[in-house]
Motif scaffolding. Structure first.
Motif, PDB file in Angstrom:
ATOM      1  N   GLY A 266      53.159 -26.508  24.473  1.00 48.65           N
ATOM      2  CA  GLY A 266      54.144 -25.770  25.275  1.00 48.65           C
ATOM      3  C   GLY A 266      54.398 -24.405  24.651  1.00 48.65           C
ATOM      4  N   LEU A 267      55.379 -23.722  25.207  1.00 51.60           N
ATOM      5  CA  LEU A 267      55.751 -22.396  24.684  1.00 51.60           C
ATOM      6  C   LEU A 267      56.515 -22.547  23.390  1.00 51.60           C
ATOM      7  CD1 LEU A 267      57.080 -20.423  27.781  1.00 51.60           C
ATOM      8  CD2 LEU A 267      54.833 -20.304  26.702  1.00 51.60           C
ATOM      9  N   PRO A 268      56.386 -21.617  22.481  1.00 53.12           N
ATOM     10  CA  PRO A 268      55.473 -20.478  22.490  1.00 53.12           C
ATOM     11  C   PRO A 268      54.177 -20.775  21.746  1.00 53.12           C
ATOM     12  CG  PRO A 268      57.103 -20.202  20.772  1.00 53.12           C
ATOM     13  CD  PRO A 268      57.377 -21.536  21.398  1.00 53.12           C
ATOM     14  N   HIS A 269      54.051 -22.033  21.241  1.00 53.00           N
ATOM     15  CA  HIS A 269      52.942 -22.354  20.337  1.00 53.00           C
ATOM     16  C   HIS A 269      51.588 -22.248  21.011  1.00 53.00           C
ATOM     17  CE1 HIS A 269      56.608 -24.311  18.762  1.00 53.00           C
ATOM     18  NE2 HIS A 269      56.196 -23.670  17.688  1.00 53.00           N
ATOM     19  N   ARG A 270      51.566 -22.321  22.315  1.00 55.63           N
ATOM     20  CA  ARG A 270      50.307 -22.220  23.055  1.00 55.63           C
ATOM     21  C   ARG A 270      49.582 -20.893  22.778  1.00 55.63           C
ATOM     22  NH1 ARG A 270      51.398 -21.604  29.079  1.00 55.63           N
ATOM     23  NH2 ARG A 270      52.704 -23.389  28.659  1.00 55.63           N
ATOM     24  N   PHE A 271      50.370 -19.901  22.358  1.00 56.90           N
ATOM     25  CA  PHE A 271      49.768 -18.580  22.094  1.00 56.90           C
ATOM     26  C   PHE A 271      49.575 -18.307  20.602  1.00 56.90           C
ATOM     27  CE2 PHE A 271      51.924 -18.253  26.194  1.00 56.90           C
ATOM     28  CZ  PHE A 271      50.837 -17.878  26.983  1.00 56.90           C
ATOM     29  N   GLU A 272      49.735 -19.348  19.787  1.00 57.00           N
ATOM     30  CA  GLU A 272      49.631 -19.133  18.332  1.00 57.00           C
ATOM     31  C   GLU A 272      48.568 -20.051  17.740  1.00 57.00           C
ATOM     32  OE1 GLU A 272      53.625 -19.663  16.876  1.00 57.00           O
ATOM     33  OE2 GLU A 272      54.328 -17.819  17.833  1.00 57.00           O
ATOM     34  N   ALA A 273      47.319 -19.773  18.061  1.00 60.42           N
ATOM     35  CA  ALA A 273      46.230 -20.612  17.554  1.00 60.42           C
ATOM     36  C   ALA A 273      46.010 -20.353  16.061  1.00 60.42           C
ATOM     37  CB  ALA A 273      44.944 -20.297  18.318  1.00 60.42           C
ATOM     38  N   GLY A 274      45.743 -21.397  15.319  1.00 58.70           N
ATOM     39  CA  GLY A 274      45.405 -21.246  13.893  1.00 58.70           C
ATOM     40  C   GLY A 274      46.626 -21.060  13.013  1.00 58.70           C
ATOM     41  N   THR A 275      46.357 -20.906  11.728  1.00 61.69           N
ATOM     42  CA  THR A 275      47.451 -20.748  10.763  1.00 61.69           C
ATOM     43  C   THR A 275      47.985 -19.327  10.830  1.00 61.69           C
ATOM     44  OG1 THR A 275      46.383 -22.347   9.316  1.00 61.69           O
ATOM     45  CG2 THR A 275      48.049 -20.918   8.311  1.00 61.69           C
ATOM     46  N   SER A 276      49.280 -19.205  11.052  1.00 59.86           N
ATOM     47  CA  SER A 276      49.883 -17.867  11.128  1.00 59.86           C
ATOM     48  C   SER A 276      50.038 -17.289   9.734  1.00 59.86           C
ATOM     49  CB  SER A 276      51.261 -17.953  11.782  1.00 59.86           C
ATOM     50  OG  SER A 276      51.149 -18.382  13.102  1.00 59.86           O
ATOM     51  N   SER A 277      50.377 -16.016   9.686  1.00 56.70           N
ATOM     52  CA  SER A 277      50.603 -15.347   8.409  1.00 56.70           C
ATOM     53  C   SER A 277      52.006 -15.741   7.942  1.00 56.70           C
ATOM     54  CB  SER A 277      50.490 -13.844   8.646  1.00 56.70           C
ATOM     55  OG  SER A 277      50.407 -13.201   7.429  1.00 56.70           O
ATOM     56  N   LEU A 278      52.102 -16.910   7.296  1.00 59.41           N
ATOM     57  CA  LEU A 278      53.413 -17.548   7.077  1.00 59.41           C
ATOM     58  C   LEU A 278      54.310 -16.758   6.130  1.00 59.41           C
ATOM     59  CD1 LEU A 278      52.130 -21.232   6.876  1.00 59.41           C
ATOM     60  CD2 LEU A 278      53.196 -20.081   8.827  1.00 59.41           C
ATOM     61  N   ALA A 279      53.742 -16.247   5.032  1.00 62.03           N
ATOM     62  CA  ALA A 279      54.575 -15.471   4.097  1.00 62.03           C
ATOM     63  C   ALA A 279      55.101 -14.218   4.796  1.00 62.03           C
ATOM     64  CB  ALA A 279      53.769 -15.084   2.865  1.00 62.03           C
ATOM     65  N   ASP A 280      54.293 -13.679   5.695  1.00 62.36           N
ATOM     66  CA  ASP A 280      54.745 -12.481   6.418  1.00 62.36           C
ATOM     67  C   ASP A 280      55.824 -12.834   7.436  1.00 62.36           C
ATOM     68  OD1 ASP A 280      53.060 -10.738   5.029  1.00 62.36           O
ATOM     69  OD2 ASP A 280      51.373 -11.337   6.271  1.00 62.36           O
ATOM     70  N   ILE A 281      55.756 -14.026   7.977  1.00 58.88           N
ATOM     71  CA  ILE A 281      56.841 -14.452   8.876  1.00 58.88           C
ATOM     72  C   ILE A 281      58.136 -14.568   8.065  1.00 58.88           C
ATOM     73  CG2 ILE A 281      57.710 -16.335  10.324  1.00 58.88           C
ATOM     74  CD1 ILE A 281      54.850 -16.772  11.306  1.00 58.88           C
ATOM     75  N   ALA A 282      58.027 -15.146   6.858  1.00 57.68           N
ATOM     76  CA  ALA A 282      59.221 -15.248   6.001  1.00 57.68           C
ATOM     77  C   ALA A 282      59.777 -13.850   5.719  1.00 57.68           C
ATOM     78  CB  ALA A 282      58.867 -15.956   4.695  1.00 57.68           C
ATOM     79  N   ALA A 283      58.872 -12.895   5.430  1.00 53.88           N
ATOM     80  CA  ALA A 283      59.313 -11.531   5.116  1.00 53.88           C
ATOM     81  C   ALA A 283      59.851 -10.817   6.363  1.00 53.88           C
ATOM     82  CB  ALA A 283      58.159 -10.747   4.511  1.00 53.88           C
ATOM     83  N   LEU A 284      59.295 -11.138   7.518  1.00 53.95           N
ATOM     84  CA  LEU A 284      59.854 -10.601   8.765  1.00 53.95           C
ATOM     85  C   LEU A 284      61.301 -11.079   8.917  1.00 53.95           C
ATOM     86  CD1 LEU A 284      59.936  -9.448  11.672  1.00 53.95           C
ATOM     87  CD2 LEU A 284      58.659 -11.454  12.417  1.00 53.95           C
TER      88      LEU A 284
END
Ligand code: PMP
Length: 417
Positions: A266-284
């Motif tokens: 479902g949303l929004p994960h359908r548009f997030e294939a693969g491992t995201s830039s997790l440390a950058d999400i934390a920094a965001l």
């Protein structure tokens, strides 16, 4: 919220405290901003305390990183004033978000359908549409312009029954020009189309409110608003995101995978294939918190005062041509020497540790239509001071071998120092 003080604000950016940067005048903020300590720290903290891939119902560290990602998504929804976190997709930046939209939105269009763009767009908001237009035989149309500068008041002239997508800047990286959103919205009313705002520059300079803008999608990059590189946001109105096909396939974006077909998440994960830039999400998340604790109206007023002085100062120098205007401007001065090369001026400034950008600023169609070659762009952030601006103006006057009194300090600047 802290009362805004440029000096206190600047003190949070460790790069400026380094010995080698003591004299640095950084006026290349439209390319990327520097990062406050909280953002830098968040990258390290993620790897020290939470590093794990995200899996909702798994071990302790995985739960922690999953919770972190969803918490930052909630923060981002508040930052954008989205209706819910389901409307927020993490991506690598504005470029990736625009490619996602060009891929997914255009896959449902018919040959001959139309996409409206403007001559002032960043290449990231041109090339993906050109690629999609070639794939699906779509027609690209451009807002009428005067010497490359779009007349957004005449947008209605190129919008019609075949228009499916209107993708326009929320603030130009080349000229700083910020369109009037209400004027755009009014001209799009009544058409069955999706309006995309390229908010890459906008997000750095003012609080974004997708609800009051009234757009269907908005994209931005964290590195332009004091966050890390490698991460950005795609906002999409839930009903439209829900109807879009995914663009990249892989792990994390599926509910069920078979040998021949799969069911998507479902949303929004359908548009997030693969491992995201997790440390950058934390920094965001840290950047969003940092901005939340600032008085953004006062930050914007400071930037506008710097920009007004930049325009006034360059405007007073014979031999310099101004291309930008301070009104409705998001932090950019664009100018060029009347004689000689903009690149020579840039190198001269670099020799004095003044960082500006020279070139086409990823807006070649604009500069071609304007009949200008490369320009020098000085772009401000809230940590810039009037000393930065005066140093730039004096160095330009010096380059032109002008009497420096022409660029001498402006009486108003003392109040802001
Ligand atoms: N649009 C605009 C207006 C920009 O200024 C930029 C970055 N210069 C982009 C899109 C692309 O952003 P990014 O490179 O972070 O994907």
């Amino acid at each position: 919220q802290l009362p805004f003080s440029p000096a206190v604000f600047r003190a949070q950016f460790p790069l400026f405290a380094q010995q080698e940067n003591r004299d640095l005048v950084y006026l290349d903020n439209a390319a990327t901003t520097h990062k406050p300590q909280a953002v830098i720290q968040a990258v390290g903290d993620f790897y020290v305390h939470s590093n794990s891939n995200t899996h909702r119902s798994s071990h302790r560290l995985a739960r922690r990183s999953t919770e972190m990602v969803e918490r930052v998504r909630e923060q981002a929804a508040i930052f954008l004033n989205a209706a819910s976190a389901r409307e927020v997709v993490f991506c690598r930046g504005a470029t990736e978000a625009l490619n996602l939209l060009a891929y997914s939105l255009c896959s449902g269009l018919d040959a001959g359908d139309e996409i409206v763009l403007s001559t002032i767009e960043h290449h990231a908001n041109l090339v993906p549409w050109q690629m999609a237009a070639a794939r699906h035989q779509l027609r690209l149309r451009y807002v009428p312009h005067t010497a490359g500068v779009p007349r957004f008041d005449r947008l209605h002239e190129v919008v019609g029954p075949r228009t499916r997508i209107v993708s326009l800047t929320g603030g130009s990286n080349a000229l700083g020009l910020r369109p009037d959103f209400a004027q755009i919205r009014n001209q799009l009313a009544g058409y069955d189309l999706r309006w995309i705002v390229d908010g890459a520059q906008l997000a750095a300079h003012e609080a974004i409110d997708v609800d009051s803008i009234g757009c269907d999608f908005l994209v931005c990059s964290a590195h332009k608003f004091y966050g890390p590189t490698g991460i950005g946001l795609l906002y999409g109105r839930e009903q439209w995101l829900e109807s879009l096909p995914p663009w990249q396939g892989g792990g994390e974006m599926i509910a069920e995978v078979g040998l021949y077909e799969s069911e998507y998440a479902g949303l929004p994960h359908r548009f997030e294939a693969g491992t995201s830039s997790l440390a950058d999400i934390a920094a965001l998340g840290a950047a969003l918190e940092f901005l939340r604790s600032q008085d953004r109206v006062a930050m914007a007023a400071h930037e506008q005062a710097l920009l007004a002085r930049l325009h006034e100062g360059i405007g007073a120098l014979p031999g310099m041509r101004l291309l930008s205007q301070p009104q409705h401007n998001l932090g950019v001065l664009a100018c060029a020497p009347e004689a000689g090369q903009a690149a020579d001026l840039m190198h001269w400034l670099d020799g004095r540790d003044i960082a500006v950008r020279v070139g086409h600023h990823c807006a070649q169609p604009l500069l071609h239509a304007a009949g200008t070659g490369a320009t020098v762009r000085a772009s401000v952030a809230a940590y810039n001071t009037f000393d930065d601006v005066e140093a730039f103006l004096l160095a330009v006057a010096d380059y032109l071998q002008l009497d420096q009194s022409l660029a001498s300090a402006w009486p108003g600047s003392a109040a802001w120092a």
